[in-house]
Design a protein around this motif. Sequence first.
Motif, mmCIF file in Angstrom:
data_model
loop_
_atom_site.group_PDB
_atom_site.id
_atom_site.type_symbol
_atom_site.label_atom_id
_atom_site.label_comp_id
_atom_site.label_asym_id
_atom_site.label_seq_id
_atom_site.Cartn_x
_atom_site.Cartn_y
_atom_site.Cartn_z
ATOM 1 N N UNK A 353 0.822 -1.207 0.000
ATOM 2 C CA UNK A 353 0.000 0.000 0.000
ATOM 3 C C UNK A 353 0.860 1.262 0.000
ATOM 4 N N UNK A 354 0.533 2.196 -0.916
ATOM 5 C CA UNK A 354 1.245 3.468 -1.009
ATOM 6 C C UNK A 354 0.344 4.664 -0.752
ATOM 7 N N UNK A 355 -0.950 4.531 -0.987
ATOM 8 C CA UNK A 355 -1.905 5.623 -0.774
ATOM 9 C C UNK A 355 -3.046 5.098 0.092
ATOM 10 N N UNK A 367 -4.324 3.576 13.098
ATOM 11 C CA UNK A 367 -3.145 4.134 12.442
ATOM 12 C C UNK A 367 -1.883 3.387 12.867
ATOM 13 N N UNK A 368 -1.852 2.921 14.103
ATOM 14 C CA UNK A 368 -0.717 2.109 14.538
ATOM 15 C C UNK A 368 -0.651 0.797 13.757
ATOM 16 N N UNK A 369 -1.807 0.205 13.515
ATOM 17 C CA UNK A 369 -1.840 -1.026 12.719
ATOM 18 C C UNK A 369 -1.384 -0.765 11.291
ATOM 19 N N UNK A 370 -1.805 0.374 10.743
ATOM 20 C CA UNK A 370 -1.382 0.747 9.390
ATOM 21 C C UNK A 370 0.133 0.907 9.333
ATOM 22 N N UNK A 371 0.692 1.613 10.300
ATOM 23 C CA UNK A 371 2.132 1.859 10.311
ATOM 24 C C UNK A 371 2.923 0.576 10.490
ATOM 25 N N UNK A 372 2.366 -0.384 11.206
ATOM 26 C CA UNK A 372 3.075 -1.634 11.463
ATOM 27 C C UNK A 372 3.220 -2.494 10.213
ATOM 28 N N UNK A 373 2.324 -2.291 9.247
ATOM 29 C CA UNK A 373 2.334 -3.138 8.042
ATOM 30 C C UNK A 373 2.804 -2.411 6.800
ATOM 31 N N UNK A 374 2.406 -1.146 6.628
ATOM 32 C CA UNK A 374 2.568 -0.455 5.348
ATOM 33 C C UNK A 374 3.775 0.480 5.375
ATOM 34 N N UNK A 375 4.942 -0.089 5.379
ATOM 35 C CA UNK A 375 6.164 0.722 5.458
ATOM 36 C C UNK A 375 6.449 1.479 4.164
ATOM 37 N N UNK A 376 5.769 1.105 3.074
ATOM 38 C CA UNK A 376 5.989 1.768 1.786
ATOM 39 C C UNK A 376 4.995 2.898 1.532
ATOM 40 N N UNK A 377 4.220 3.262 2.545
ATOM 41 C CA UNK A 377 3.174 4.277 2.377
ATOM 42 C C UNK A 377 3.772 5.613 1.951
ATOM 43 N N UNK A 400 -0.183 9.976 14.788
ATOM 44 C CA UNK A 400 0.781 10.632 13.902
ATOM 45 C C UNK A 400 2.197 10.150 14.182
ATOM 46 N N UNK A 401 2.534 9.970 15.444
ATOM 47 C CA UNK A 401 3.869 9.477 15.789
ATOM 48 C C UNK A 401 4.088 8.073 15.235
ATOM 49 N N UNK A 406 6.688 4.359 11.375
ATOM 50 C CA UNK A 406 6.523 3.168 10.550
ATOM 51 C C UNK A 406 6.527 3.409 9.062
ATOM 52 N N UNK A 407 6.379 4.672 8.637
ATOM 53 C CA UNK A 407 6.259 4.984 7.204
ATOM 54 C C UNK A 407 7.281 6.050 6.817
ATOM 55 N N UNK A 408 8.548 5.721 6.786
ATOM 56 C CA UNK A 408 9.591 6.724 6.530
ATOM 57 C C UNK A 408 9.591 7.277 5.109
ATOM 58 N N UNK A 409 8.905 6.604 4.174
ATOM 59 C CA UNK A 409 8.865 7.062 2.784
ATOM 60 C C UNK A 409 7.715 8.033 2.521
#
Length: 623
Positions: A353-355, A367-377, A400-401, A406-409
Amino acid sequence: MREVEMSEDDENDADLPVVVSTRSQTPSTTTTQSFSSSPPDQVLENVIENVLCFLTSRHDRNSVSLVCKSWYRAESLTRFDLFIGNCYSISPQRAIQRFGRLRSLTLKGKPRFADFSLVPPNWGAHFTPWLVAMSDGCPWLEKIYLKRMSITDEDLNVIAEGFPGLKELVLVCCEGFSTRGLGELVSKCRQLRVLELIEDEVMDADFDWIFCFPDSVTVLESLAFECVDYPINFDALNLLVARSPLLKKLRLNRHVTVGQLRVIMLRVPQLTHLGTGSFNSSDVVSEQDQELDLTSCFASCGNLTCLSGFRDIAPDYLPWIHPVCANLTSLNFSYANINAEQLGSVVCHCHKLQVFWCLDSVCDEGLQALAATCSDLRELRVFPMDAREDSECPVSEVGLLAISQGCPKLRSILYFCQKMTNAVVIAMSKNCPDLVVFRLCIMGRHLPDHLTGEPMDEGFGAIVMNCKKLTRLATSGLLTDRAFSLIGKYGNLVRTLSLAFAGDGDLGLSYVLKGCSNLQKLEIRDSPFGDTALFSGLHHYYNMRFVWMSSCNLTLRGCKLVARRMPQLAVEVIRDVDENDEDGSVEKIYSDVEDENEVVEKFYMYRSLDGHRNDAPNFVSIL
């Protein structure tokens, strides 16, 4: 406004009011002919035309057109895609006369704050004058993209009659037309490949527009009508999809049930983009059979990469989409009222997932669950279920934190919340240094860091200091002049700046106008900036696309002075219109001397190559 950017999204627009881009083109045989019998100047122009066919950058093409008259002519002849960010920046006749070989036109109208009902109805941005000019001057036109424009049924009929070769029509946040106009268009434009209606206000004429598509096999590739808030003829839609073998993108409205969605999906397993419609059903016969059927339908659509819709969602149906989650690059839940657990059950499968767009109902845990999986967001938007200033918002600095860690990109974020801290915003600036767009909307007015009670100056200052690619910034919360001094000092690349309920006084805005040398679009509401702040940008306004200020401290005298000092800019003063006076029949006079100290309600200034527009309603005074 969830299907489109909530602000102008063209960070790469050129600095001139009329800019274009061209796709790579193979030079035509007419321009590659032998030059042996041509005079030297003609040979040079032919060579330039061949070279310019491969020049795609808007900035580069604008530079080329300024070299000399010969290059100006050659560049005009090779512009096939024209972008105009403000329909009043140039007259239709002038634009079409210069660029007579257009294949594609992108045209934008009303200011962005029209999305928030800050621009009175009937303000303008009519497409009709452009259509009149194009009818004679653009015989090869194939694509039309309009945003925040007023387009009528008659306009659609003229398009259908005058441009039978039209291949693409995209209307975003437009108004003035009905289902009857759509029917006229689709019945006559037999080469139509793309018809996308996005966040438009479509009137119901009790007309079956889907049935009007040609009976033969179509070349339709993309059809989106989520905003058409009326029942459609499903049988006609089903037949249309069946005779559209090239269809890759389909976005349905909320009147299409999951039972009907299942039928459609069986017809077009080649879809790459799907808007599901309501994702609810009142016609379930057997829940077990329904689950098996729709799960298998999604499993058969192996090419799906973008999924949206989910209006009136039944959360229990979410497991149906699990088979396609592994391939999704874009997922839009911005109309889906789901909780953290329900979101987690989906995004745990979405590793590509990117968007991602969602409502704040997913809470910080979602959002924590999203960040844990989608590192390419790369893009995240979190919209509020309740946009009132005093509402309870279930997302905060915690979510937000998590995203920043989790999403450095991440490159673009729009985040609505009720409380935030400087520490988390600073952390995001360090964890996501590639941010291009940062829009943090703290919905309550003048809210400080909720832990320290300090203004949010340091947080926003860190964003402009550490995110070296930032071109778009929206601020909120309690901000002092220090925040604006940091934005002016470090925000050299910022092109779009949105300010709301912010600042101590004129000095803050002057920091921005003197420091942000690349600023193109400035929009301000409910802030204490007055004439002195406005005067501080006189050196830069010719290089900007527009300035919007509403509910600030500008006086009529200050606005008139700017208009006199900047004669090549159009300066509009707009008064609020009562609901019973939408046509502006009760005119408010702004020319009287005794009114010059009055604070104006709305101020809109933009570049124009052809002077003032001639269709301003009575509630607009052009100075």
